[in-house]
Write an enzyme that holds these catalytic residues in place. Sequence first.
Site, PDB file in Angstrom:
ATOM      1  N   ASP A 534       0.988   5.865   4.808  1.00 16.82           N
ATOM      2  CA  ASP A 534       2.055   5.267   5.606  1.00 16.82           C
ATOM      3  C   ASP A 534       3.296   6.154   5.531  1.00 16.82           C
ATOM      4  O   ASP A 534       3.743   6.540   4.437  1.00 16.82           O
ATOM      5  CB  ASP A 534       2.382   3.870   5.077  1.00 16.82           C
ATOM      6  CG  ASP A 534       3.372   3.137   5.982  1.00 16.82           C
ATOM      7  OD1 ASP A 534       2.925   2.402   6.864  1.00 16.82           O
ATOM      8  OD2 ASP A 534       4.586   3.315   5.783  1.00 16.82           O
ATOM      9  N   ILE A 535       3.858   6.491   6.696  1.00 12.96           N
ATOM     10  CA  ILE A 535       5.049   7.349   6.729  1.00 12.96           C
ATOM     11  C   ILE A 535       6.253   6.550   6.238  1.00 12.96           C
ATOM     12  O   ILE A 535       6.530   5.449   6.723  1.00 12.96           O
ATOM     13  CB  ILE A 535       5.304   7.873   8.157  1.00 12.96           C
ATOM     14  CG1 ILE A 535       4.112   8.711   8.629  1.00 12.96           C
ATOM     15  CG2 ILE A 535       6.588   8.701   8.210  1.00 12.96           C
ATOM     16  CD1 ILE A 535       4.248   9.219  10.046  1.00 12.96           C
ATOM     17  N   GLU A 577       2.626   3.668  12.162  1.00 16.63           N
ATOM     18  CA  GLU A 577       2.763   4.875  11.341  1.00 16.63           C
ATOM     19  C   GLU A 577       1.749   4.910  10.210  1.00 16.63           C
ATOM     20  O   GLU A 577       1.912   5.656   9.246  1.00 16.63           O
ATOM     21  CB  GLU A 577       4.193   4.965  10.778  1.00 16.63           C
ATOM     22  CG  GLU A 577       4.567   3.879   9.786  1.00 16.63           C
ATOM     23  CD  GLU A 577       5.156   2.648  10.424  1.00 16.63           C
ATOM     24  OE1 GLU A 577       5.914   1.948   9.738  1.00 16.63           O
ATOM     25  OE2 GLU A 577       4.872   2.370  11.603  1.00 16.63           O
TER      26      GLU A 577
END
Length: 664
Positions: A534-535, A577
């Site tokens: 996950d960004i 994301e």
Amino acid sequence: MTDQDTDDTGRIKKAASLILKDDIKHLQLIPSVALKLLTLTKDDNARIDSLSRIIETEPVLTAKILRQVNSAAYALPNKITSTNRAVTMLGFSTVRQLALNLLIYNNLKRQNPSQLFDLLFFWQHCLYVASLSKRIAVALNYPDPDLVYTGGLLHDIGKVVLETHGRVTYSDFISSIGNNQQSTLEEERNFFGVTHTEMGHIFCLEWQLPASITAIVAFHHNQPAEASPHSQFNSAIAIVSFADYIAWIQGIGSAAQLNSHPTLQHAVLEAIDLEQLNLETLLQQVDQDMQSTQEFYSIQLPSLTTLRATLVKATINLSQMNEDNAVVAAPKLSSCLTAPHHSLNPDDFIPRTLEAIQDEFSFDRSIMFTIDPKRRCLIASYGWPESTLPSKKTPFEININSLSGLLLACLREKKAVIINTKAEQNNPIIQHLKTTEFIAIPVAHHNKLLGVLYADNALSKKPLSEQLLPEIKPIAYELGIAIFNAKQYHLEKKNAQIDHLTQLFNKRMINQFLTAVFQEDGAALANIAIGFVDIDKFKRLNDSCGHQAGDDALKIVADILRSLTRPGDFIGRYGGEEFLFVLRNTNETGAYGYAERIRSEIERRGKIMSQRFHGHNLTVSIGVCLYSEHYADYADMIETADQAMYQAKNAGRNRIVMLAGDGK
């Protein structure tokens, strides 16, 4: 300019403003004197006077020109001291070319030696492309060889803009991509938000360079659409594109570290008649031009021989890698007669069509040659009887650029022909397939060539009749429709499986893959790991830098996942994301090591691009779940990996958390 061109230009200008430190109007990459040289009138008398006056405003340039005209090469009885006289003696074209080279070179040579983007290496590439472009233009009787010289000289100016004035530089870009083999343009757009051709286009527009030069800079990798006003310069664009490609295949690229290479577009070869070009002579002439350039500047450029040798070694290594990763041939299919459109699998309908042709016309052998547009070659992909092509691992290939005579006419004019040894003794198909004559019928759809149907009587020696050609042409027509439909189906199927933005598998395919995995036995499942990537602070990046920057961040993470994932493992975009990976045949140490490589590489790339993202550091949090017999299905593992990822977020982000089946 069309509405689409206007929209594209506006988009590129906006993206350029985000990546540049200063307004593009203030960039002094091309001196004002050089700009004047680019816009001189074509009136011979007026332009010689104008050129002389321009040169006289640059003392170093004046000295260089006078030294050149008074050199032993010209053996003049009296020394020339007048600039106007020197221009007259050397000729407008030669002096303008030398002046442009020197003025732009002086702006490029001030470089930090620690930078990866070597401007001297880059300058050699530009000079080579310019010189070869002009030589090709002369050979093809193009009306303005000076134009294509200048276009070749400036074709990659966008890279210099990014290197010298970007918030992140072209050297940073080279550092970030490593050994990635993807298209450089695609990588540039992910990294900068624009490509070097788009940046060069905007630079040319802002500095009001001639439309012809602007077109070459903007479209030397992809020719403009017919409706575009730039299409009037297609011939010049094609010449520079071809010269750029020839430079690269000799190791004279714009940057030594870039692995990907320009694609030789089909439109380029349609615009250039290779039969008019003696490439051996042209390359010898350009080598002489480059030697003269070194003497004129009193500089030492990288050795062309060394560059070519380096490329040969790299190509050999790549060939060995490709051989190691060769695809196993598909299983043979049973033979039965069906119409081509009854199947969407070429491995099914093409062999059956060949069998039908042989039965109907009593040929000894029939072959379908398909076309590889990127490599520009014909490949003997299918044969009947099956023993006709004994080696599927190393198929018979023909370089289209090497063809001539009737076979070339068959490809260019979409014309069915019979070729025999009387007409073409050295035809590569005759020599390789050991026949005295054969039929060649183009397979096309919407006038686009897809392949060539081949048939012969090499064993029975029965003569081939011209009357056969109109009888087989309808079959070739139907085959073209079938191949086109199969490609469209494959494309639509791929689009249904692939996330459009990142080109990774989508959530639907993630679920399909994991469903299949969890149907395997317990021994195989025991070595499975699932991870969430996950960004960090993605919404903040999107809000502060814009959605384009957010999209680029997603593509960068996807590219890193793709480059660091083993064959047999699985990666996909789960949504937003979030990305998901599935590792097979691994353990706790292997899964953590993989996750750490992903995390650290994204952090490294993020530091390089921090200025592009307005100080936002691109990092990820990763949660990994190892398989345990406690899991009833893959949904439980995904949920655990998701929990691990949120623990990594709560612990400070940019880290990895691993959980086993008991959630610990």
